[in-house]
Motif scaffolding. Structure first.
Motif, PDB file in Angstrom:
ATOM      1  N   ILE A   1      48.344  34.539  47.137  1.00  0.00           N
ATOM      2  CA  ILE A   1      47.895  33.686  48.253  1.00  0.00           C
ATOM      3  C   ILE A   1      46.731  32.768  47.852  1.00  0.00           C
ATOM      4  O   ILE A   1      46.101  32.165  48.715  1.00  0.00           O
ATOM      5  N   GLN A   2      46.426  32.704  46.566  1.00  0.00           N
ATOM      6  CA  GLN A   2      45.345  31.876  46.030  1.00  0.00           C
ATOM      7  C   GLN A   2      43.979  32.288  46.577  1.00  0.00           C
ATOM      8  O   GLN A   2      43.136  31.430  46.864  1.00  0.00           O
ATOM      9  N   ALA A   3      43.780  33.594  46.759  1.00  0.00           N
ATOM     10  CA  ALA A   3      42.472  34.045  47.274  1.00  0.00           C
ATOM     11  C   ALA A   3      41.467  34.119  46.135  1.00  0.00           C
ATOM     12  O   ALA A   3      41.779  34.593  45.048  1.00  0.00           O
ATOM     13  N   ASP A   4      40.254  33.649  46.429  1.00  0.00           N
ATOM     14  CA  ASP A   4      39.184  33.693  45.426  1.00  0.00           C
ATOM     15  C   ASP A   4      38.449  35.021  45.503  1.00  0.00           C
ATOM     16  O   ASP A   4      37.749  35.405  44.569  1.00  0.00           O
ATOM     17  N   HIS A   5      38.579  35.663  46.664  1.00  0.00           N
ATOM     18  CA  HIS A   5      37.747  36.841  46.891  1.00  0.00           C
ATOM     19  C   HIS A   5      38.516  37.871  47.708  1.00  0.00           C
ATOM     20  O   HIS A   5      39.159  37.520  48.692  1.00  0.00           O
TER      21      HIS A   5
ATOM     22  N   GLY B   1      37.261  39.574  38.494  1.00  0.00           N
ATOM     23  CA  GLY B   1      36.187  38.634  38.164  1.00  0.00           C
ATOM     24  C   GLY B   1      36.738  37.352  37.571  1.00  0.00           C
ATOM     25  O   GLY B   1      37.732  36.804  38.058  1.00  0.00           O
ATOM     26  N   THR B   2      36.112  36.919  36.464  1.00  0.00           N
ATOM     27  CA  THR B   2      36.444  35.619  35.882  1.00  0.00           C
ATOM     28  C   THR B   2      37.513  35.748  34.797  1.00  0.00           C
ATOM     29  O   THR B   2      37.479  36.682  33.999  1.00  0.00           O
ATOM     30  N   ASP B   3      38.446  34.817  34.796  1.00  0.00           N
ATOM     31  CA  ASP B   3      39.471  34.717  33.738  1.00  0.00           C
ATOM     32  C   ASP B   3      40.192  36.056  33.517  1.00  0.00           C
ATOM     33  O   ASP B   3      40.212  36.609  32.409  1.00  0.00           O
ATOM     34  N   ILE B   4      40.798  36.536  34.586  1.00  0.00           N
ATOM     35  CA  ILE B   4      41.437  37.861  34.551  1.00  0.00           C
ATOM     36  C   ILE B   4      42.536  37.915  33.482  1.00  0.00           C
ATOM     37  O   ILE B   4      43.452  37.080  33.472  1.00  0.00           O
ATOM     38  N   LEU B   5      42.422  38.861  32.577  1.00  0.00           N
ATOM     39  CA  LEU B   5      43.362  39.064  31.461  1.00  0.00           C
ATOM     40  C   LEU B   5      43.663  37.761  30.710  1.00  0.00           C
ATOM     41  O   LEU B   5      44.786  37.532  30.258  1.00  0.00           O
TER      42      LEU B   5
ATOM     43  N   ASP C   1      37.200  37.659  42.718  1.00  0.00           N
ATOM     44  CA  ASP C   1      36.140  38.649  42.894  1.00  0.00           C
ATOM     45  C   ASP C   1      36.564  39.716  43.891  1.00  0.00           C
ATOM     46  O   ASP C   1      37.393  39.451  44.769  1.00  0.00           O
ATOM     47  N   VAL C   2      35.995  40.906  43.727  1.00  0.00           N
ATOM     48  CA  VAL C   2      36.321  42.020  44.625  1.00  0.00           C
ATOM     49  C   VAL C   2      35.016  42.625  45.139  1.00  0.00           C
ATOM     50  O   VAL C   2      34.142  42.974  44.346  1.00  0.00           O
ATOM     51  N   THR C   3      34.900  42.708  46.462  1.00  0.00           N
ATOM     52  CA  THR C   3      33.706  43.312  47.066  1.00  0.00           C
ATOM     53  C   THR C   3      34.122  44.465  47.962  1.00  0.00           C
ATOM     54  O   THR C   3      35.069  44.335  48.746  1.00  0.00           O
TER      55      THR C   3
END
Ligand SMILES: Cc1cc2nc3c(=O)[nH]c(=O)nc-3n(C[C@H](O)[C@H](O)[C@H](O)COP(=O)(O)O)c2cc1C
Ligand code: SF4
Length: 430
Positions: free
Chosen positions: A121-125, A155-159, A166-168
């Motif tokens: 879904i193109q989620a950033d967070h 986080g950044t540049d996953i794999l 990001d995950v909170t």
């Protein structure tokens, strides 16, 4: 492995690894094939990921059973700002205890599902909204998120894919209403957890006014398996309209209560008499609430041919909800049971809507009057009319949920009410 109780009719897909503390770690989850789904998803287009979840027919496990892939496809394709995914880990429905077990034994299963959904879904967070009372579980989830960051899985540049998510982990303050998706978003924003009027729907304007998808923990935990193995594989279990496996939380008067993972469409009687070992010694089945405290009762006759799929339970006279099967034997005082349920809803009503705020309070008062031998037969009509006024008239369905067990218990167990009203007699001790 003897997770409190298991049964050979179970299909242990989501519950694989439960009972083994090693499954909690990243290493342990990887040993079970973990993060292969994320790896594969990142090689697919976002639409392909949504497509496979849609084709699998995965339905939301938070209660309403809305198809997950269809929900994801409501998110805007053209990105004008941040998108969000909320993982609903508030699990507060009475009788429900499955999400906490996913998080307690296999937190990475849920995190992997969150990351795949967020990618689609193109989620950033991703915000994981955890129930405040789950102290041990929330620590386990927090540690697993840290592990995922350290391993480059969040986080950044996953794999190395160039994708950033990001995950909170957010811990709630223990209000049932914060499990309602728009109440959850208000709570995350730092406001009171009051449900919002819809529309706008979250996919158009959700968390912080941005496009948002909310899914239940169990829904998201199924996603990695579907991405790795495909839609047809997932459809080998369940029915055409309710594919896959489901975690059934069985509580009450059976010999072996617990969580059991079974194909959707599994017969209710087989769940009670075989998987759960039958009723307590010398007791007979009286009633089942099949989907958490928000759904109508089934009487013993309705349980006879009830198949535990979304459509099967509706056909039998109730709803599958989150598949929290509460089994009651002939010692149960149904009026007391309903009064306690309504007390819960009355306590948890956020108070925004008059039919809910006043209605739940009055339902509770009248039920208490009947339970203590001071009711009249007219009270039953008043309860039914009150329930009608509380249904379909409010911002969220908590109000409808409070009315449903009252209505169905009067229709199906009227004699229990009449015994208390006419003779002040107790129907049962439980
Ligand atoms: C009063 C109320 C409480 C709810 N509590 C929860 C909850 O604790 N967990 C959950 O997943 N869904 C809960 N829901 C359903 C959510 O609003 C939402 O439908 C769900 O999280 C969507 O996820 P799904 O499509 O994966 O099922 C609740 C709904 C209502 C009306
Ligand atoms: S129905 Fe009840 S809980 Fe839901 S918004 Fe209205 S008052 Fe609040």
């Amino acid at each position: 492995m003897a997770y409190p109780y298991t049964h050979d009719k179970e299909v242990r897909l989501l519950s694989r690894g439960w009972g083994d503390p090693a499954s909690r770690t990243l290493e342990g989850w990887k040993a079970l094939g973990g993060y292969e789904g994320l790896r594969k998803a990142l090689e697919m287009s976002r639409d392909e990921v949504t497509g496979v979840v849609k084709d699998a027919g995965l339905r939301g496990r938070g209660g309403a059973g809305f198809p997950a892939g269809v929900k994801w496809s409501f998110m805007p394709k053209e990105k004008k700002g941040p998108h969000y995914l909320c993982c609903n880990a508030d699990e507060s429905e009475p009788g429900t205890f499955k999400d906490r077990e996913i998080m307690r034994w296999t937190p990475h299963q849920m995190i992997e599902g969150c990351l795949i959904a967020a990618y689609a879904i193109q989620a950033d967070h991703v915000y994981i909204y955890c129930r405040g009372e789950f102290f041990e579980t929330n620590e386990i989830v927090g540690r697993a998120v840290e592990e995922a960051y350290e391993a480059g899985l969040a986080g950044t540049d996953i794999l190395g894919s160039g994708v950033n998510i990001d995950v909170t982990v957010h811990v709630g303050a223990g209000a049932y209403i914060c499990g309602e998706e728009t109440g959850l978003m208000n709570s995350l924003e730092g406001r009171r957890g009051l449900p919002r009027v819809k529309p706008p729907f979250p996919a158009a304007s959700g968390l912080f006014g941005k496009p948002t998808t909310i899914n239940n923990v169990e829904t998201l935990a199924a996603v990695p398996h579907i991405v790795v193995n495909g839609a047809e594989w997932y459809r080998q279990w369940g029915t055409e309209k309710s594919p896959g496996t489901k975690l059934f939380c069985v509580s009450g008067h059976v010999k072996r209560p617990g969580n059991y993972e079974l194909p959707l469409g599994f017969p209710l009687k087989e769940l009670i008499y075989d998987v759960c070992g039958g009723m307590r010694e010398g007791r007979k089945l009286k009633a089942v609430v099949p989907g958490g405290s928000s759904v109508p009762f089934l009487d013993a006759a309705e349980c006879e041919d009830c198949s535990l799929s979304y459509e099967g339970v509706v056909e039998a006279g109730s709803m599958l909800g989150c598949a929290s099967v509460m089994v009651m034997d002939d010692s149960t005082n149904i009026v007391k049971q309903v009064r306690r349920t309504v007390d819960f809803f009355s306590h948890e009503s956020c108070g925004q809507c008059t039919p809910c705020r006043e209605g739940t309070t009055w339902l509770a008062r009248i039920l208490k009057r009947i339970e203590t031998g001071r009711g009249t037969e007219e009270d039953l009509q008043t309860l039914l009319e009150l329930g009608d006024q509380m249904t379909g008239t409010t911002i969220c369905v908590l109000s409808d949920s409070a009315a449903a067990p009252v209505r169905s218990s009067i229709e199906k167990f009227r004699d229990d009410y009449l015994a208390l009203i006419r003779r002040g007699e107790k129907v049962g001790a439980a």
